[in-house]
Design an enzyme around this catalytic site. Structure first.
Site, PDB file in Angstrom:
ATOM      1  N   HIS A   1     -38.909  49.830  45.586  1.00 46.96           N
ATOM      2  CA  HIS A   1     -39.393  48.790  45.938  1.00 46.96           C
ATOM      3  C   HIS A   1     -39.661  48.679  47.423  1.00 46.96           C
ATOM      4  O   HIS A   1     -38.566  49.058  48.296  1.00 46.96           O
ATOM      5  CB  HIS A   1     -38.862  47.522  45.192  1.00 46.96           C
TER       6      HIS A   1
ATOM      7  N   ASP B   1     -31.713  50.311  50.589  1.00 52.40           N
ATOM      8  CA  ASP B   1     -32.583  49.694  49.712  1.00 52.40           C
ATOM      9  C   ASP B   1     -33.583  48.692  50.127  1.00 52.40           C
ATOM     10  O   ASP B   1     -33.735  47.929  50.970  1.00 52.40           O
ATOM     11  CB  ASP B   1     -31.260  48.285  49.538  1.00 52.40           C
TER      12      ASP B   1
ATOM     13  N   GLU C   1     -38.788  43.119  44.884  1.00 49.79           N
ATOM     14  CA  GLU C   1     -37.869  43.208  44.017  1.00 49.79           C
ATOM     15  C   GLU C   1     -36.764  42.380  44.060  1.00 49.79           C
ATOM     16  O   GLU C   1     -36.134  41.879  43.032  1.00 49.79           O
ATOM     17  CB  GLU C   1     -37.488  44.919  44.005  1.00 49.79           C
TER      18      GLU C   1
ATOM     19  N   HIS D   1     -27.746  44.959  51.226  1.00 47.73           N
ATOM     20  CA  HIS D   1     -28.093  43.424  51.518  1.00 47.73           C
ATOM     21  C   HIS D   1     -27.385  43.174  52.891  1.00 47.73           C
ATOM     22  O   HIS D   1     -27.214  41.893  53.027  1.00 47.73           O
ATOM     23  CB  HIS D   1     -27.846  42.623  50.491  1.00 47.73           C
TER      24      HIS D   1
END
Lengths: 487, 487
Positions: A298, A310, A344, A443
């Site tokens: 993503h 990520d 996502e 994150h």
């Protein structure tokens, strides 16, 4: 094609002679000579020639640093890519240019709609018993506090289950503090439920706000954001995460038996409609071009970091794997489709949009496997295919074994955005990655390119290259369709 | 006192019988029986009985977790302690109460004057070629930027020497970026010179601001602050540090050959006069109470973290060491004085004030050793004593050797705040600590209690307890006075 074993030593000689930069004779032959028809038997397997080529491809891909270089470009030239932000569309434009530079047969965008959510400011402090500033971050989709903040005592609960078990009104006027520590990556789903669902549970008990211990395995003052959702009918209260050391501090205060009072201030912004895109590229197969192997990651990331792990890594591991074939002109029987999904993070919106646009072609998806667990290395191969194809899966694992990839079961899952395709009956693969440090950075502002280790991402790229080629070249269809559909 | 070796096994038996909580027979005897006079010879050494007691003390202190518990209290109940802030005086009050709770013979404060400097807000971003938010922090004493910030291209220099070597006007209108990476702790002094002196050097070359790569060995998005100074006569420009990953990002942009333009915004506040205090406690000696061994750390910290390692650890390692004697009623010949210094971080202000107030008593300082390098363990003992006392130093190291403390030279330095005492002729000791991870956390938000490992701080406490007792009990004066004065 020679059957002489292409030993490591000979391979290195070839590489050092510069051959790696152009198509290698044995592999380019794959692209040019007529592909033999698939064996008619349902128990078909790869030929010895094909297995030999797969071994060669593994060794070539393992020496290819392109995924790392591609990820350097994405994280440097785009950076943070919060869905719904200005950077979302900047990333899409960059990704279209990037895929076109790979010289795929076709590159296109497919629209994805979602609301906008952005953080404006966020701060928190302990008012009493001891004044401290806390390192916090708003959770994605959280509403704002009043501008003057919320001042209230905290009520600590061990986890979401403990919160649910509280009697009605038990959190009246409090800031609920979910103190659920993520000790290892396998617990992520369980621990993250407090983040995604804690606010509505707390609100139903009377709470005025939620603050959680970051869902992260690290011990740094960098809070982990992530998405949360408000249940229909529950009051909406602001929600934030604090860093693990801050949660430890609150625990030390609570152990003294005194009330702990916080001041929490969040300002966020929401807007209803935003259009972004899944960015898609395709490398056409020779024999069954309408069937395809689906790989990708993503494109969106959270805003504090630059989405290196990520999921820049997932995008570029799979892009590098495909590029490894394209640069050498290697076309397998079926097509290979690379998707960089939109949004996502805030609810699998890109994955759902892809499914909606392609739900009539599930049986044409030979295999689906998204990379969205960091940089690797890949440690295990799990499949989700019809039983007749398990011999092929064993051959795939045999080629990947020298890279440390173990055999797994037939319970594979293709990753977050492709999960809806598996539910609809798409054959799927889990290329399970080592995730020992993934949730240290996940994150947070620390999800940056310096965390990427070339050797790890090279292994993952090699695994995806072998997987994509073998799945697309397979003499058997893996069974996508009604028979694999989740009942 | 029995000469039977007090073996580890017997010691553990005693401890498990609960004796560790009260005075142990053999050590309490030290406190109660008349102390034999020091041998008259200048070549005097500890007696076998004294050496035996020192070995016992080491083993007892090593099992004592008080330093860790004291540090838990300081970091939880006070937290960040920026000199000149409200928290500075809160910390002083806490420290007075704390020292009084140790039941020392005397606890007092001595005033220290300095200006106030505080950060209000700080942010920076890359404007072009690729927009990114940067993680930065203002350097201590930096002036503000205009409210609308400073927008300028960066000029990268490798280090302070490269900046000095630029021709006049070479940085005209630029933000100078000093990109000097701290690779290991031993390079700290050299690398930190860019932080402390870079702004004035840059201003003299025409720069409008300074931004440095953080002086830290980590790779996290937590910038390292620290003090800087403006030279008289040089223009004053704002100065900040960015995290190491952000500096890596700027380098990747610069490698593309395009100008890199930043927006830098700092708001800080200064005020002229602030009065804080050195907090001092004393445990009186039996025979030469006006001579004293000086131990301690600095109470102030930078504001982003809670000063756990810098220098809560130093304060509590030394407080725990003294407490280990006090709780057991063990009084050596000389006194032991514990000092928590004010404002080390912004210019050794507490140390200078202590020297100014006590400069007439240098010869009464038997030995000085501040702990200000984190949590330990102590790896080496270095002295700065008259040659006749080197035999005593060897005996001290012999007792400490089982803790992994190696013998060093006679070039010891007592630490930042006590350095001025050594310059004035005070005998001094370096209890050199392992600092492999110290500069990962130093001056960042990550300097918090969770980084402290009980076993490491216990070892340091034990080393300081043995050092303080042996130095105070020494049959010889270590030579403080004009003969040791720095010429």
């Amino acid at each position: 094609m020679t059957r002489t074993p292409f030993t490591r030593r000979r391979l290195l000689q070839s590489l050092s002679a510069g051959l790696a930069l152009g198509p290698l004779a044995s592999l380019s032959a794959l692209a040019q000579k007529p592909v033999p028809p698939a064996p008619p038997s349902l128990r078909g397997l790869f030929t010895a020639d094909e297995m030999h080529s797969a071994h060669q491809l593994r060794e070539l891909a393992l020496r290819d640093n392109r995924s790392y270089e591609m990820l350097e470009r994405l994280t440097t030239e785009v950076g943070a890519r919060l869905a719904g932000s200005e950077a979302d569309l900047r990333a899409v434009n960059w990704a279209v240019d990037f895929m076109q530079s790979l010289k795929l047969d076709k590159v296109w965008k497919e629209p994805v709609q979602y609301p906008v959510w952005e953080r404006i400011s966020e701060s928190a402090s302990v008012i009493s018993p001891f004044p401290h500033k806390l390192q916090i971050t708003a959770l994605g989709h959280s509403i704002s506090t009043p501008e003057q903040g919320i001042q209230a005592d905290i009520l600590r609960v061990a986890d979401l289950a403990a919160l649910k078990a509280l009697p009605a009104g038990a959190a009246q006027g409090k800031i609920v503090f979910i103190d659920h520590k993520l000790r290892k990556s396998s617990e992520y789903g369980d621990v993250a439920s407090g983040r995604s669902r804690g606010a509505s549970e707390a609100a139903r008990k009377g709470a005025v706000a939620l603050i959680i211990r970051s869902v992260g395995t690290d011990s740094h003052r960098l809070p982990h954001t992530g998405v949360m959702h408000y249940d229909d009918g529950a009051p909406q209260i602001p929600a934030a995460a604090m860093s693990n050391p801050d949660a430890d501090l609150l625990n030390r205060m609570l152990q003294r038996g005194q009330p702990v009072r916080l001041d929490l201030r969040l300002q966020t912004r929401s807007a209803p409609d935003f259009t972004s895109y899944n960015v898609i590229g395709e490398w056409r197969g020779t024999e069954l071009p309408d069937e395809y192997v689906l790989i990708g990651g993503h494109l969106d990331s959270w805003d504090p970091g630059t989405g290196a792990l990520d999921d820049g890594a997932g995008c570029m591991i799979t892009a590098g794997a495909l590029d490894c074939l394209v640069r050498r002109g290697i076309r397998p029987r079926r097509s290979i489709r690379l998707v960089f999904y939109a949004n996502e993070e805030q609810g699998l919106l890109g994955g759902k949009a892809y499914h909606a646009a392609h739900q009539q072609e599930i049986s044409r998806i030979q295999a689906a496997s998204e990379a969205d667990s960091g940089q690797g290395p890949v440690k295990r191969l799990r499949s989700y295919v019809r039983p007749e194809a398990l011999g092929i899966v064993r051959q795939m694992q045999e080629v990947l074994a020298p890279l440390g990839v173990a055999a797994g079961g037939n319970d594979g899952h293709p990753g977050p955005d492709m999960g809806v395709l598996r539910d609809a009956g798409a054959a799927s693969f889990s290329l399970d990655m080592q995730a020992d440090d993934y949730f240290d950075y996940h994150h947070t502002a620390d999800d940056t390119f310096d965390k990427v280790e070339p050797a790890r991402i090279r292994q993952s790229c090699a695994v995806y290259a072998v997987f994509a080629w073998m799945a697309a070249q397979s003499p058997l269809h893996f069974g996508s369709g009604p028979a694999l559909k989740k009942s």
